[in-house]
Design a protein around this motif. Structure first.
Motif, PDB file in Angstrom:
ATOM      1  N   GLU A  24       0.828  -1.216   0.000  1.00 38.72           N
ATOM      2  CA  GLU A  24       0.000   0.000   0.000  1.00 38.72           C
ATOM      3  C   GLU A  24       0.862   1.265   0.000  1.00 38.72           C
ATOM      4  N   ARG A  25       1.932   1.260   0.797  1.00 35.60           N
ATOM      5  CA  ARG A  25       2.829   2.429   0.832  1.00 35.60           C
ATOM      6  C   ARG A  25       3.490   2.657  -0.516  1.00 35.60           C
ATOM      7  N   ALA A  26       3.908   1.569  -1.166  1.00 34.55           N
ATOM      8  CA  ALA A  26       4.535   1.698  -2.487  1.00 34.55           C
ATOM      9  C   ALA A  26       3.540   2.284  -3.488  1.00 34.55           C
ATOM     10  N   LEU A  27       2.296   1.833  -3.438  1.00 40.46           N
ATOM     11  CA  LEU A  27       1.269   2.364  -4.344  1.00 40.46           C
ATOM     12  C   LEU A  27       1.000   3.842  -4.095  1.00 40.46           C
ATOM     13  N   ALA A  28       1.037   4.241  -2.838  1.00 32.84           N
ATOM     14  CA  ALA A  28       0.694   5.613  -2.463  1.00 32.84           C
ATOM     15  C   ALA A  28       1.814   6.610  -2.733  1.00 32.84           C
ATOM     16  N   ALA A  29       3.002   6.121  -3.001  1.00 29.62           N
ATOM     17  CA  ALA A  29       4.133   7.020  -3.275  1.00 29.62           C
ATOM     18  C   ALA A  29       3.857   7.788  -4.573  1.00 29.62           C
ATOM     19  N   PRO A  30       4.509   8.938  -4.732  1.00 24.92           N
ATOM     20  CA  PRO A  30       4.317   9.712  -5.968  1.00 24.92           C
ATOM     21  C   PRO A  30       4.692   8.889  -7.200  1.00 24.92           C
ATOM     22  N   ALA A  31       3.766   8.793  -8.120  1.00 24.31           N
ATOM     23  CA  ALA A  31       3.968   7.966  -9.314  1.00 24.31           C
ATOM     24  C   ALA A  31       4.976   8.579 -10.280  1.00 24.31           C
ATOM     25  N   GLY A  32       5.268   9.876 -10.134  1.00 23.00           N
ATOM     26  CA  GLY A  32       6.253  10.514 -10.996  1.00 23.00           C
ATOM     27  C   GLY A  32       7.670  10.067 -10.707  1.00 23.00           C
ATOM     28  N   ASP A  33       7.896   9.483  -9.548  1.00 22.34           N
ATOM     29  CA  ASP A  33       9.213   8.970  -9.181  1.00 22.34           C
ATOM     30  C   ASP A  33       9.548   7.814 -10.115  1.00 22.34           C
ATOM     31  N   PRO A  34      10.716   7.869 -10.784  1.00 20.47           N
ATOM     32  CA  PRO A  34      11.073   6.805 -11.733  1.00 20.47           C
ATOM     33  C   PRO A  34      11.151   5.417 -11.083  1.00 20.47           C
ATOM     34  N   GLY A  35      11.312   5.367  -9.766  1.00 25.99           N
ATOM     35  CA  GLY A  35      11.386   4.076  -9.082  1.00 25.99           C
ATOM     36  C   GLY A  35      10.037   3.552  -8.637  1.00 25.99           C
ATOM     37  N   TRP A  36       8.957   4.275  -8.972  1.00 20.20           N
ATOM     38  CA  TRP A  36       7.624   3.876  -8.482  1.00 20.20           C
ATOM     39  C   TRP A  36       7.247   2.473  -8.943  1.00 20.20           C
ATOM     40  N   ARG A  37       7.263   2.228 -10.224  1.00 17.92           N
ATOM     41  CA  ARG A  37       6.823   0.923 -10.756  1.00 17.92           C
ATOM     42  C   ARG A  37       7.710  -0.216 -10.249  1.00 17.92           C
ATOM     43  N   PRO A  38       9.048  -0.075 -10.258  1.00 21.14           N
ATOM     44  CA  PRO A  38       9.876  -1.162  -9.719  1.00 21.14           C
ATOM     45  C   PRO A  38       9.604  -1.431  -8.230  1.00 21.14           C
ATOM     46  N   ARG A  39       9.371  -0.360  -7.445  1.00 18.57           N
ATOM     47  CA  ARG A  39       9.062  -0.558  -6.022  1.00 18.57           C
ATOM     48  C   ARG A  39       7.726  -1.271  -5.848  1.00 18.57           C
ATOM     49  N   VAL A  40       6.730  -0.858  -6.616  1.00 19.00           N
ATOM     50  CA  VAL A  40       5.423  -1.518  -6.547  1.00 19.00           C
ATOM     51  C   VAL A  40       5.582  -2.992  -6.919  1.00 19.00           C
ATOM     52  N   SER A  41       6.344  -3.266  -7.957  1.00 20.40           N
ATOM     53  CA  SER A  41       6.574  -4.646  -8.379  1.00 20.40           C
ATOM     54  C   SER A  41       7.246  -5.459  -7.277  1.00 20.40           C
TER      55      SER A  41
END
Length: 154
Positions: free
Chosen positions: A34-51
């Protein structure tokens, strides 16, 4: 007399303690996702962290299935203690398969570049709602198995 088909109170307590520890670990994995999803999606690391967090959640959920469905798992113990709950246990087992399938599908979507952040968050929210409902039904089942007043007192 306790035997292989009739666990002692100490064995029941130990099994419930194991299930409780795994329940907490699963909750931590859910919260991390949930925290990974809630992070700013503009961060280039968002998708890898969510994964990565989803991968961890999938592992925690797989462990949950082992702890609950295994031959010495929580559901076997519950059915030994309260056979009347067989239908409820069956529902939870079916949910395990559905949730695991949904997690796998979401993992594939997260790992692709096509779906938008909004789509990923919507699919993730659906998954998180199902996990929440499943966890609540599991808690209700344990309560019903061990805390149901069978009556007879005045």
């Amino acid at each position: 007399m306790a035997g292989p088909s009739h666990p002692t109170a100490a064995e029941n307590a130990a099994s419930l303690a194991v299930a409780r520890r795994h329940r907490v670990a699963l909750l931590h994995s859910i919260q991390s996702f949930e925290r990974a999803l809630a992070a700013p999606a503009g961060d280039p690391g968002w998708r890898p962290r969510v994964s990565t967090r989803l991968h961890g959640l999938r592992g925690a959920f797989a462990e949950h299935i082992v702890v609950t469905e295994g031959a010495d798992g929580l559901y076997a113990e519950l059915l030994d203690h309260a056979p009347r709950l067989a239908r409820s246990v069956h529902v939870l087992v079916r949910e395990h398969a559905a949730v695991a399938t949904a997690m796998s599908a979401l993992q594939r979507r997260v790992d692709q570049s096509g779906p938008s952040v909004e789509e990923l968050r919507a699919w993730s929210s659906d998954l998180l709602r199902e996990l929440s409902r499943h966890r609540q039904r599991g808690a209700d089942l344990v309560y019903e198995a061990y805390a149901t007043d069978i009556g007879g007192e005045t």
